[in-house]
Motif scaffolding. Structure first.
Motif, PDB file in Angstrom:
ATOM      1  N   LEU A  14      -3.537   4.839  -0.837  1.00 57.74           N
ATOM      2  CA  LEU A  14      -1.565   5.474  -0.510  1.00 57.74           C
ATOM      3  C   LEU A  14      -2.158   6.357   0.472  1.00 57.74           C
ATOM      4  CD1 LEU A  14       1.036   6.052  -1.612  1.00 57.74           C
ATOM      5  CD2 LEU A  14       0.064   7.733  -2.623  1.00 57.74           C
ATOM      6  N   ALA A  18       0.649   4.845   4.466  1.00 53.49           N
ATOM      7  CA  ALA A  18       1.259   5.844   4.543  1.00 53.49           C
ATOM      8  C   ALA A  18       1.731   6.394   6.126  1.00 53.49           C
ATOM      9  CB  ALA A  18       1.821   6.802   3.562  1.00 53.49           C
ATOM     10  N   SER A  43       6.694  -7.540   5.331  1.00 52.22           N
ATOM     11  CA  SER A  43       6.448  -6.182   4.415  1.00 52.22           C
ATOM     12  C   SER A  43       5.641  -7.926   3.380  1.00 52.22           C
ATOM     13  CB  SER A  43       7.531  -5.886   3.726  1.00 52.22           C
ATOM     14  OG  SER A  43       7.877  -4.803   4.391  1.00 52.22           O
ATOM     15  N   ALA A 163       0.406  -3.070  -3.661  1.00 55.90           N
ATOM     16  CA  ALA A 163       1.262  -2.179  -3.476  1.00 55.90           C
ATOM     17  C   ALA A 163       1.338  -2.032  -2.242  1.00 55.90           C
ATOM     18  CB  ALA A 163      -0.220  -0.638  -3.917  1.00 55.90           C
ATOM     19  N   THR A 164       0.522  -2.794  -1.147  1.00 54.40           N
ATOM     20  CA  THR A 164       0.973  -2.815   0.294  1.00 54.40           C
ATOM     21  C   THR A 164       1.912  -3.217   0.506  1.00 54.40           C
ATOM     22  OG1 THR A 164      -1.322  -2.691   0.861  1.00 54.40           O
ATOM     23  CG2 THR A 164       0.354  -3.068   2.640  1.00 54.40           C
ATOM     24  N   TRP A 167       5.060  -1.431  -0.596  1.00 53.75           N
ATOM     25  CA  TRP A 167       5.377  -0.191   0.074  1.00 53.75           C
ATOM     26  C   TRP A 167       5.832  -0.053   1.030  1.00 53.75           C
ATOM     27  CZ3 TRP A 167       5.534   4.896   0.955  1.00 53.75           C
ATOM     28  CH2 TRP A 167       5.599   5.506   2.353  1.00 53.75           C
ATOM     29  N   PHE A 170       9.338  -1.201   0.328  1.00 58.10           N
ATOM     30  CA  PHE A 170      10.366  -0.166   0.127  1.00 58.10           C
ATOM     31  C   PHE A 170      10.650   0.504   1.489  1.00 58.10           C
ATOM     32  CE2 PHE A 170      10.007   4.346   0.128  1.00 58.10           C
ATOM     33  CZ  PHE A 170      11.450   5.352  -1.214  1.00 58.10           C
TER      34      PHE A 170
END
Length: 209
Positions: A14, A18, A43, A163-164, A167, A170
């Motif tokens: 995370l 980020a 993405s 998850a990447t 993210w 989003f």
């Protein structure tokens, strides 16, 4: 034990995902230039690119890459050249035409990029990033050994890829919504140019680090 490792990996990931880098820069750039939909495809491509690093980390090739200076340097130069290519396109951004300055006109238009190309750009941007190689080398070395079941290894890898992608999807959604969209439509070319400078800086860091 595996759940504890998973939570630690998730938290480390995370922080890493980020942090500003090539992936962040290209998603912002595509959001500004081509709109939310293309940024979403970019993405997803970034998430798929993670699978490259996961694959060679699982079979131990990341150690070979790290301990073979000429190979690592070649990957760094290839990645830097690709980032420069992307940066040139970003630096060419200019203000919208007079007809596009209406307040109700959605700013980022999908110009000359299709979903397939956006997916490929995201995939290459992440897949060619040698910093990601170092990240996965350190992560998998710290938490995975010969006693870790292959199913657990694959679960870690799939989580990191999904998850990447989520993210950055989003991030694409946020950048492409409401007031942000209208603001980027009028002034977004400055952010696009800034992303171009950032990409050049990242390329220089890869070459001279």
């Amino acid at each position: 034990m595996f759940w504890q490792d998973f939570i630690t990996i998730a938290l480390i990931h995370l922080v890493a995902v980020a942090s500003p880098g090539p992936d962040f820069a290209i998603v912002v750039r595509n959001s500004i230039t081509f709109g939310r939909r293309i940024a979403m495809y970019t993405s997803v491509g970034i998430g798929l690119g993670i699978l490259i690093h996961v694959a060679y980390s699982l079979v131990g090739l990341s150690v070979v890459i790290k301990t073979t200076p000429w190979l690592y340097q070649a990957i760094s130069y290839l990645a830097a050249a690709y980032l420069v290519y992307l940066a040139i396109g970003a630096l060419k951004s200019g203000p919208p035409s007079a007809s596009a300055k209406g307040e109700d006109t959605p700013a980022p238009k999908e110009k000359n990029m299709g979903p397939g190309k956006a997916l490929w750009i995201g995939f290459l941007t992440n897949g060619l990033n040698p910093k990601a190689t170092l990240f996965f080398l350190s992560l998998f070395t710290a938490f995975i050994d010969v006693d870790t079941p292959m199913g657990i290894k694959l679960a870690y890898g799939l989580y990191l890829a999904i998850a990447t992608g989520l993210w950055f999807c989003f991030l694409s959604y946020i950048l492409g919504s409401g007031r942000v969209t209208r603001l980027l439509g009028q002034k977004g070319y400055w952010l696009d140019r800034t992303m171009g400078v950032l990409l050049l800086g990242l390329a220089a860091k890869l070459v001279f680090a």
